[in-house]
Design an enzyme around this catalytic site. Structure first.
Site, short mmCIF file in Angstrom:
data_model
loop_
_atom_site.label_atom_id
_atom_site.label_comp_id
_atom_site.label_asym_id
_atom_site.label_seq_id
_atom_site.Cartn_x
_atom_site.Cartn_y
_atom_site.Cartn_z
N TYR A 142 102.74 40.66 47.37
CA TYR A 142 102.26 41.91 46.81
C TYR A 142 100.80 42.12 47.20
O TYR A 142 99.97 41.24 46.99
CB TYR A 142 102.39 41.91 45.28
CG TYR A 142 101.95 43.22 44.66
CD1 TYR A 142 102.68 44.38 44.87
CD2 TYR A 142 100.81 43.29 43.88
CE1 TYR A 142 102.28 45.58 44.31
CE2 TYR A 142 100.40 44.48 43.31
CZ TYR A 142 101.14 45.63 43.53
OH TYR A 142 100.74 46.82 42.97
N ASP A 234 94.82 37.48 51.07
CA ASP A 234 94.71 38.29 49.86
C ASP A 234 94.44 37.34 48.70
O ASP A 234 95.35 36.69 48.19
CB ASP A 234 96.00 39.08 49.64
CG ASP A 234 95.95 39.97 48.41
OD1 ASP A 234 95.08 39.74 47.54
OD2 ASP A 234 96.80 40.87 48.31
N LYS A 263 89.86 41.40 40.57
CA LYS A 263 89.97 40.70 39.30
C LYS A 263 88.70 39.96 38.90
O LYS A 263 87.75 40.57 38.44
CB LYS A 263 91.19 39.79 39.33
CG LYS A 263 92.51 40.56 39.55
CD LYS A 263 93.73 39.70 39.41
CE LYS A 263 95.00 40.46 39.80
NZ LYS A 263 95.39 41.50 38.85
#
Length: 445
Positions: A142, A234, A263
């Site tokens: 993702y 990522d 994040k």
């Protein structure tokens, strides 16, 4: 537990927000509980119910819900000086310097506003830098809600995984199963001269926390070098959580060309970033020709929160604490599974963890990977532990979501809403919290 207020709020939300939520993963059936506030390692919902929180905002809250004084004062000071300016500030330079100083592959940084925006920009940069169009992604990986990676299929037989994305987007996205070196070699043999980048999470974080098998990332690194493609990590989930301040790339000793962050680097506020080699990052405008811009990029409140969060983590042994609790939790979970559900698998590392309801595994845990599956070839469970997203998808996802999750919630433990999303330990959690969670697992499993 009483949930009258949450139910009433959800009823109101359905009238003004699609599905009653602003992110689809929050759409818990029959309805989500609405959080009123956070408290250390816990959340309290609109009805006053208190939960031990292992969602941690889906990862950003390394320190928990209560900001330490130095973080809180920095955020309040920046907010009191004005919300934003449309001009650079010193704090964004300081945060970029901190990231470049600690993450092995990063020389320069461009801040954006979300993990999705970071990966969108990284893909555009890779294409602009190499002059190529195709990218390789992992099946089930993702990389945010972006058109280039929301694809399904195998190899070059791909199609969009969501309505609203033109088929031609998927033509430029090639997929391979995570941990499948043969598939990676095959796709490069066929399309190597057209591949701009391989985009992968160091650890699959949205599909059950799957570790790389030995040599897999090295294979991707070598293939990219041989064909002039970029390796993009990522690290939106793993960044500054796995591997401490060096991130997962430091833990695995892999040097990607580009890295995306989100994040934790924003300390719990909206953020994204792209870091990498200077000669590549400088292709972004205004230094280069690859367009990238954003009104809220480098927002001073976010930059201050991220910088002070990372400084606090570096100065206060935060990683020793959260990683120790994570290991305690995963070891305890393995003991529970050995007694009650040996077919299930504990996954995770550092402060990440999950129990995956796998269907087939040996009854014995003798000689197994301790404190979570590490893809160790001499582990007797190696052939049965998940290697890619497909393996996770074949687990008992309905049982996890429909039976296990509600039971854990009823016992006051807040977990991510499905079997795929990672769960996290924070600095505010205690050893007693971990023992309470293990007791809940014993009952629910």
């Amino acid at each position: 537990m009483n949930h009258e207020q949450s139910r009433a709020l959800y009823d109101r939300a359905l009238s003004v927000m699609p599905g009653g939520v602003n992110s689809s993963v929050r759409a818990i059936r029959p309805y989500p509980f609405f959080v009123q506030k956070g408290d250390g390692g816990h959340v309290v919902d609109a009805d006053g119910n208190r939960y031990l929180d292992f969602v941690m905002g889906y990862g950003p809250l390394l320190l928990g819900h209560d900001m330490p004084e130095q973080v809180q004062s920095a955020v309040q000071r920046r907010a009191s000086e004005g919300p934003m300016y449309g001009a650079p500030t010193e704090v964004e330079v300081e945060l970029a310097e901190f990231v470049a100083r600690h993450v092995p592959s990063v020389e320069m940084v461009r801040f954006v506003n979300s993990g999705t925006e970071a990966t969108v920009s990284a893909v555009r940069l890779a294409r602009g830098y190499t002059g190529r169009d195709k990218i390789v992604v992992m099946q089930g990986g993702y990389h945010g809600a972006q058109e280039s990676t929301l694809v399904e299929g195998e190899g070059d037989d791909t199609h969009p995984s969501s309505p609203g994305i033109p088929e031609r987007f998927a033509e430029h996205t090639l997929t391979v199963p995570f941990n499948d070196e043969e598939a990676a070699h095959t796709v490069f043999a066929k399309h190597g001269d057209d591949i701009a980048a391989v985009l992968t999470e160091p650890i699959l974080g949205n599909y059950g926390i799957v570790h790389p098998v030995e040599g897999y990332h090295e294979t991707l690194r070598n293939l990219c070098d041989e064909h002039g493609s970029l390796l993009v990590f990522d690290e939106v989930i793993t960044g500054f959580r796995v591997g401490g301040l060096q991130c997962a790339q430091g833990k695995f000793d892999i040097d990607p060309d580009l890295t995306t962050f989100g994040k934790i680097v924003g300390g719990g506020f909206p953020v994204g970033a792209i870091g990498g080699k200077s000669e590549i990052i400088e292709q972004f405008t205004p230094a280069g020709d690859v367009f990238q811009s954003g009104t809220f990029s480098g927002h001073p409140v976010t930059m201050a929160a991220g910088l002070e969060t990372l400084r606090y983590a570096a100065e206060n042994d935060v990683y020793d604490h959260v990683n120790g609790l994570g290991e305690q939790l995963r070891l305890g979970l393995q003991d529970i599974l050995e007694d009650q559900a040996p077919e299930y698998t504990v996954v995770g590392t550092d402060s990440m963890f999950k129990v995956v309801f796998t269907r087939n595994a040996p009854d014995s845990f003798e000689g197994h990977c301790e404190a979570g599956c590490q893809q160790r070839e001499d582990c007797p469970r190696y052939e049965h532990c998940p290697k890619n997203a497909g393996d996770i998808k074949r687990a008992e996802t309905e049982r996890w979501e429909r039976l296990f999750w509600p039971e854990m919630k009823d016992q006051g433990v807040f977990l991510t809403a499905n079997q795929f999303e990672s769960q996290f330990v924070c600095d505010a959690h205690t050893g007693e919290d971990i023992e309470d969670a293990l007791e809940a697992y014993k009952e629910a499993i």
